[in-house]
Structures are given as C-alpha cells and as structure tokens.
Design an enzyme around this catalytic site. Structure first.
Site: not given
Ligand code: NAD
Ligand code: WQD
Length: 338
Positions: A153, A81, A200, A295, A149, A178, A32, A12, A124
C-alpha cells in the site's frame, strides 16, 4: 458514466457497486474471484434489480483489461483488486508484491493508453503503523510497514504520487480505509472470508453462529481504558459512499495532474472489548470469548481524523457501531441459514 470496478465482487467493492448504481454511475466489474464468490452477483441483482456487467478476469492481464476498457468506454476506475491477508503476505511476499503492485502498474498503463483520467485507489490505515499521535491526519508520517501487505500500500501510494509528479494527465485519489465492518442492510451482500477469519468482526459473527468455538481477544494489557486495542470501525456502506464522493471530486478536476489522499474512518476509536459488548447488546446474545496473548504486529491504538474528507469530499461516516454490528449479524445469520 462508466466506471470499471476491479475487485468489485469483494467485500468493499460489492458495496461500492451498489452505491455507484444508486448514484447514477454504470459500474463494470472485473474480478478473478480469487477471494470472492460468484454468488455476490446474485446478491447485487437482488438489491439493484438489474445485472451489473461482470468479467471473471485478472487485472494483471493487459490485453484483457485494455479490451474491457475500450468496449465499455470506461471513464474512471476504482481499483480494489488486491490480496489483503497480512499474515499470508509475510509468508508469501512475492505473491503480494506481484498482485498488488503488478495489477496497479497494469491498470495505470491501460489508463494511459486509453486516456482514462480518473482513478480511485484502495489504500489503508496500515501505512501509519503505530503513530506517535492519534487521531492520525493525512499528514501524519507513514511508518515502515510491518508486513509486505502493508508495504504494497505504501509503495502503491508512492507510485501514484510519482506518476502525478511526472505530469501524467490524471486525477488520482488514494483512500486510506480504517477498519471496514458490517454488511448491506438487506443482507444480500457482506463479507465472505475464505477459511478462518483473521479480522475481528467476521470472527465474532462466526463464533456467534457456532462456526468457531470461541473468540480470543488478542491482549487486554495495552495502555487503553480496558486494556484491549483501539480501532476505528467504519460501516462498509459508509465507506462505499466515499468512493462515489471521490469520483465526483475527480470529475471536477478536468485538466492537468491531481493527486490527493483521504482518511476514511469515523473519527472515533472503540476498543475490541467495546465491540464485543456492543455486539452482545444489540443482538441480544452472549458471545463465547476469552482474553488471550497479544497478536504479533498489532498496533495498540489508532483512529482517523476525517476532517479532510468532510471538507473536500463532502463525506462523513453516518452509521453507528451498533448499526454496523446489527448488519454484520443479520448477514451472518443469512449465510448460515439461522
Ligand atoms: P476482498 O478480498 O473482499 O476484495 C478484493 C477482490 O479483489 C476479491 O474479490 C478478489 O477476488 C479480487 N482480486 C484480487 N486480485 C485480483 C486480480 N489480480 N484480478 C482481479 N481480481 C482480483 O477485499 P476487500 O476487503 O474488499 O478490500 C478491497 C481493497 O481494500 C483491497 O485493496 C484491500 O487491500 C483494501 N483494504 C481493505 C481493508 C479491509 O480491512 N477490508 C482495509 C484497508 C484496505
Ligand atoms: C482488529 C482488532 C486485533 C481478531 C487489519 C489489517 C490492516 C487493515 C485492516 C487492510 C485488533 C483484534 C482480531 C481476533 C482479536 N486491512 N482481534 N481477536 O489488525 O486492525 O487491521 O485489517 O488494509 O492492514 O492489519 O484488523 O480485524 O484483524 O483486528 O482480538 O480473533 O481486533 O488484535 O486489535 P486490524 P483486525
């Protein structure tokens, strides 16, 4: 305006860096590379035609962060991060509390010491757990987190709220994402999961690319129209643009203490099976998948009410599920040399 983007080499974060530059901000990345790759910087350069200042540093390091904030006269921070693997957090909770909470506390101290007012924090939808009513609004009560995790948040949101309640002179926005999916339409940046993806869409694209043999749908016996889970899948570029909108709102809050929370989703839910069918249709291919058991820890259905973001951030998601899945596949083909 110089904006520090922690985790800016991640999924992101990297897309947000693009939107920041396009909106006239000057981002500085600290990452990092614990869950990303330095090749992201090349992708960013290809899109933007310019280098973005990058520091391979840990944002838990106070001295280093302090120096970077001072050197670049940072005026706002977007704090991405964090570690984000739900399953790993159950096995290694301390690693998650240390990094996700420790880095936030450090960032806040650095901000305080340097008079940096504005912070956007990555929260999240996981904080809602299985809500009693959907779509969830920002007022929907949070549920006890299913994983360390998720708990990081919820705790982080509480820390931010407490800082503001104490009268700290800051403007802070927590964004509850989301399910972000897709990639930049140029296919220069996208999601780079390390190892076997648990999310997914990367699992779908890796299966289509032949990296995984088949996708298992985690349960088709839920109380939903086709039995599979419902999620709010949002294009990562839409999500990225919301960070620009959040910074613009914070920029108007020039005095005192301000804190708010916004849902960032599309406002609609899709089932897992709908995602698979749409992926097959828009990319004209067949995916090898089967229905498997549920799951542990999955919520049945969730999607967001996003009216607050529309009203106060003047933002809404614009890209369709179709476009997200086309972009995700274009990116996978590029990194798999297909
Ligand atoms: P990502 O892992 O791709 O990006 C996070 C980045 O932070 C990585 O590049 C990692 O190397 C870096 N990082 C981690 N710890 C660090 C530290 N101590 N110092 C410097 N860099 C560090 O994850 P993302 O999907 O881009 O998610 C970004 C943020 O959004 C995270 O806080 C995550 O929890 C949150 N988030 C993600 C999702 C999702 O589904 N991807 C959903 C909800 C919230
Ligand atoms: C989506 C749907 C699975 C993989 C996670 C974190 C949540 C947030 C977003 C950070 C679910 C189904 C998945 C597969 C499947 N992240 N699935 N087969 O679980 O909604 O949320 O990411 O904050 O905290 O829990 O995302 O992409 O893992 O799953 O059927 O091989 O796909 O059961 O219904 P989820 P996901």
């Amino acid at each position: 305006m110089n904006i520090l983007v922690t985790g800016g080499a991640g999924f992101i974060g990297s897309h947000t860096v693009v939107e920041l530059v396009e909106a006239g901000f000057s981002p500085v990345i600290v990452d990092n590379l614990s869950n990303s790759n330095v090749s992201v910087l090349k992708g960013l350069k290809n899109i933007l035609g310019q280098d973005v200042p990058f520091y391979q540093e840990d944002c838990n390091d106070f001295e280093v962060m302090n120096k970077i904030v001072q050197k670049h006269q940072i005026q706002g921070i977007i704090h991405f991060a964090a570690y984000k693997a739900v399953g790993e957090s159950v096995a290694e909770p301390l690693k998650y509390y240390q990094n996700n909470i420790g880095s936030l506390l450090n960032i806040l101290e650095v901000m305080k010491g340097n008079g940096v007012r504005n912070l956007v924090f990555s929260s999240s939808c996981t904080v809602y757990g299985q809500a009693d009513q959907i779509p969830v609004t920002e007022e929907t009560p949070r549920k006890k987190a299913e994983s360390p995790y998720g708990n990081t948040k919820a705790i982080a949101e509480d820390i931010l709220e407490d800082c503001i309640k104490s009268g700290m002179e800051m403007g802070i926005i927590s964004l509850r994402y989301f399910n972000p999916i897709g990639a930049h339409s140029s296919a220069q940046i996208g999601e780079l999961p390390l190892g076997v993806p648990s999310n997914l869409v990367p699992f779908i694209t890796q299966t289509a690319a032949g990296i995984r043999e088949k996708l298992v749908v985690f349960g088709a016996d839920y109380n939903t129209p086709d039995g599979s889970n419902i999620r709010d899948f949002i294009h990562v570029v839409d999500l990225a643009k919301a960070h620009v909108a959040a910074l613009k709102l914070l920029d108007k809050k020039t005095e005192g203490s301000y804190y708010d929370i916004f849902n960032l989703g599309t406002g609609r839910g899709n089932t897992v099976l709908e995602v698979i069918e749409t992926f097959e249709k828009v990319n004209q291919l067949k995916l090898n998948y089967e229905i498997g058991p549920r799951r542990a820890g999955d919520v049945e259905k969730i999607y967001g009410n996003v009216e607050k973001a529309a009203k106060l951030l003047n933002w809404k998601a614009e890209k369709s599920l179709e476009e997200s899945l086309e972009d995700a596949w274009r990116w996978q083909k590029r990194i798999s040399n297909l």
